[in-house]
Design a protein around this motif. Structure first.
Motif, PDB file in Angstrom:
ATOM      1  N   HIS A   9       0.811  -1.212   0.076  1.00 30.97           N
ATOM      2  CA  HIS A   9      -0.020   0.064   0.013  1.00 30.97           C
ATOM      3  C   HIS A   9       0.752   1.221  -0.194  1.00 30.97           C
ATOM      4  O   HIS A   9       1.658   1.443   0.948  1.00 30.97           O
ATOM      5  N   ARG A  10       0.798   2.021  -0.985  1.00 35.24           N
ATOM      6  CA  ARG A  10       1.868   3.107  -1.308  1.00 35.24           C
ATOM      7  C   ARG A  10       0.938   4.298  -0.618  1.00 35.24           C
ATOM      8  O   ARG A  10      -0.112   4.683  -1.141  1.00 35.24           O
ATOM      9  N   VAL A  11       1.390   4.993   0.545  1.00 35.67           N
ATOM     10  CA  VAL A  11       0.894   5.986   1.076  1.00 35.67           C
ATOM     11  C   VAL A  11       0.858   7.393   0.323  1.00 35.67           C
ATOM     12  O   VAL A  11       2.016   7.822  -0.048  1.00 35.67           O
ATOM     13  N   GLY A  12      -0.103   7.924  -0.014  1.00 33.44           N
ATOM     14  CA  GLY A  12      -0.183   9.267  -0.577  1.00 33.44           C
ATOM     15  C   GLY A  12      -0.915  10.459   0.116  1.00 33.44           C
ATOM     16  O   GLY A  12      -1.353  10.036   1.211  1.00 33.44           O
TER      17      GLY A  12
ATOM     18  N   ALA B 107      -3.817  11.645  -0.175  1.00 37.09           N
ATOM     19  CA  ALA B 107      -5.315  11.604   0.105  1.00 37.09           C
ATOM     20  C   ALA B 107      -5.120  10.684   1.564  1.00 37.09           C
ATOM     21  O   ALA B 107      -6.255  10.920   2.446  1.00 37.09           O
ATOM     22  N   ASP B 108      -4.337   9.603   1.668  1.00 34.23           N
ATOM     23  CA  ASP B 108      -4.405   9.126   2.919  1.00 34.23           C
ATOM     24  C   ASP B 108      -4.103   9.838   4.046  1.00 34.23           C
ATOM     25  O   ASP B 108      -4.842   9.906   5.107  1.00 34.23           O
ATOM     26  N   LEU B 109      -3.381  10.837   4.235  1.00 27.83           N
ATOM     27  CA  LEU B 109      -3.010  11.589   5.273  1.00 27.83           C
ATOM     28  C   LEU B 109      -4.212  12.846   5.229  1.00 27.83           C
ATOM     29  O   LEU B 109      -4.456  13.089   6.322  1.00 27.83           O
ATOM     30  N   GLU B 110      -4.588  12.998   4.218  1.00 31.25           N
ATOM     31  CA  GLU B 110      -5.780  14.048   4.476  1.00 31.25           C
ATOM     32  C   GLU B 110      -7.097  13.485   5.147  1.00 31.25           C
ATOM     33  O   GLU B 110      -7.736  13.993   5.818  1.00 31.25           O
ATOM     34  N   GLY B 111      -7.172  12.087   4.396  1.00 32.35           N
ATOM     35  CA  GLY B 111      -8.436  11.246   5.309  1.00 32.35           C
ATOM     36  C   GLY B 111      -8.221  11.068   6.810  1.00 32.35           C
ATOM     37  O   GLY B 111      -9.064  11.206   7.478  1.00 32.35           O
ATOM     38  N   GLY B 112      -7.025  11.366   7.187  1.00 32.68           N
ATOM     39  CA  GLY B 112      -6.816  10.910   8.913  1.00 32.68           C
ATOM     40  C   GLY B 112      -6.939  12.184   9.721  1.00 32.68           C
ATOM     41  O   GLY B 112      -6.773  12.286  10.718  1.00 32.68           O
ATOM     42  N   ARG B 113      -7.310  13.445   8.635  1.00 34.85           N
ATOM     43  CA  ARG B 113      -7.338  14.725   9.670  1.00 34.85           C
ATOM     44  C   ARG B 113      -8.740  14.731  10.337  1.00 34.85           C
ATOM     45  O   ARG B 113      -9.541  14.295  10.042  1.00 34.85           O
TER      46      ARG B 113
END
Length: 279
Positions: A268-271, A273-279
């Motif tokens: 799973h390559r972290v992009g 969008a992943d970080l934005e979804g965790g806010r």
């Protein structure tokens, strides 16, 4: 006593030892590296300072930098081939591995990383094939008795199916390997679950490069921990060692001609969008 010594005729005052110290206890006051006495207790003994010094000007823990091996990185192709061509070996020759090869293996795995560089792994090495045979017989005798007494631990009932094959000459647990190594770590160490596996990974790759075969052996771990723990204790594994794993090894009785082919899965390559979804 750290025995931190600087050869002033060699030191170029580059500061690499101070910059690379994981504990940040080396300072460059006065130009030359030094470790203030009140910081000595924070040293983890990793010897990064000795390894990073470009002119071999630094000694610590009584180590002579001129006796350290030079860094000779293997070619990426050779290392890739070693990893990809490694096979779990389950057919061994009865031949004993020579002492000098065992010594070399043990020297190499002493360099495996451990949590906080504590190096508290215990290596239980069976270097005598006759002792290995005693362990094999003792394990199966214990399993046989547990089957008769209906006392196999819950979840370990599958060991009952290994008795008949053993009587027919098939050793499903130890694979008739002439040697075994068990890595274990005390439960209060920094990384008791990871350290043994890291060390055995180093062991198996070095063993492969020396023409030996290895196999990770969960059956041996379960048998010695849960089915015949009294036998496990006779091997000298301390009672407070929570994590342990066993590996069989020896000269292989099989030769593989090529590596297998495997697809890359589970990445799973972290992009963003992943970080934005965790806010």
């Amino acid at each position: 006593m750290l025995d931190f010594i600087i050869d002033e005729t060699r030191c170029v005052q580059c500061g690499e030892c101070a910059a690379d110290c994981p504990a940040s206890i080396i300072d460059m006051d006065g130009g030359l590296p030094r470790i203030p006495e009140h910081r000595e207790s924070y040293c983890i003994g990793c010897q990064h300072c000795l390894a990073v010094c470009p002119t071999a000007a630094l000694s610590i823990l009584g180590k002579d930098p001129d006796k350290s091996a030079p860094v000779l990185p293997p070619s990426p192709d050779a290392l890739e081939n070693l990893i990809k061509s490694r096979r779990s070996v389950r057919r061994f020759l009865p031949d004993r591995v020579e002492g000098h090869i065992l010594d070399r293996l043990m020297d190499v795995i002493a360099h495996a990383p451990t949590g906080k560089n504590q190096r508290r792994i215990r290596f239980t090495l069976v270097d005598d094939p006759q002792v290995m045979e005693l362990i094999r017989v003792g394990t199966m005798d214990g399993i046989r008795k547990a089957v008769i007494d209906d006392s196999l631990p819950d979840g370990m009932e599958f060991f009952a199916k290994m008795v008949a094959p053993y009587d027919q000459g098939r050793d499903i647990i130890y694979r008739k390997a002439p040697h075994m190594i068990i890595a274990s770590a005390p439960k209060d160490s920094a990384a008791p679950d990871a350290d043994p596996f890291i060390a055995l990974s180093y062991f198996e790759l070095m063993a492969q490069s020396l023409g030996l075969g290895t196999v990770w052996c969960g059956f041996a771990r379960w048998a010695l921990q849960s089915v015949v723990p009294e036998l496990g204790r006779t091997l000298g594994i301390p009672a407070d060692h929570r994590s342990m794993y066993a590996m069989m090894f020896g000269y292989p009785a099989v030769s593989y001609a090529r590596a297998v082919q495997r697809d890359v899965v589970g990445v799973h390559r972290v992009g963003p969008a992943d970080l934005e979804g965790g806010r």
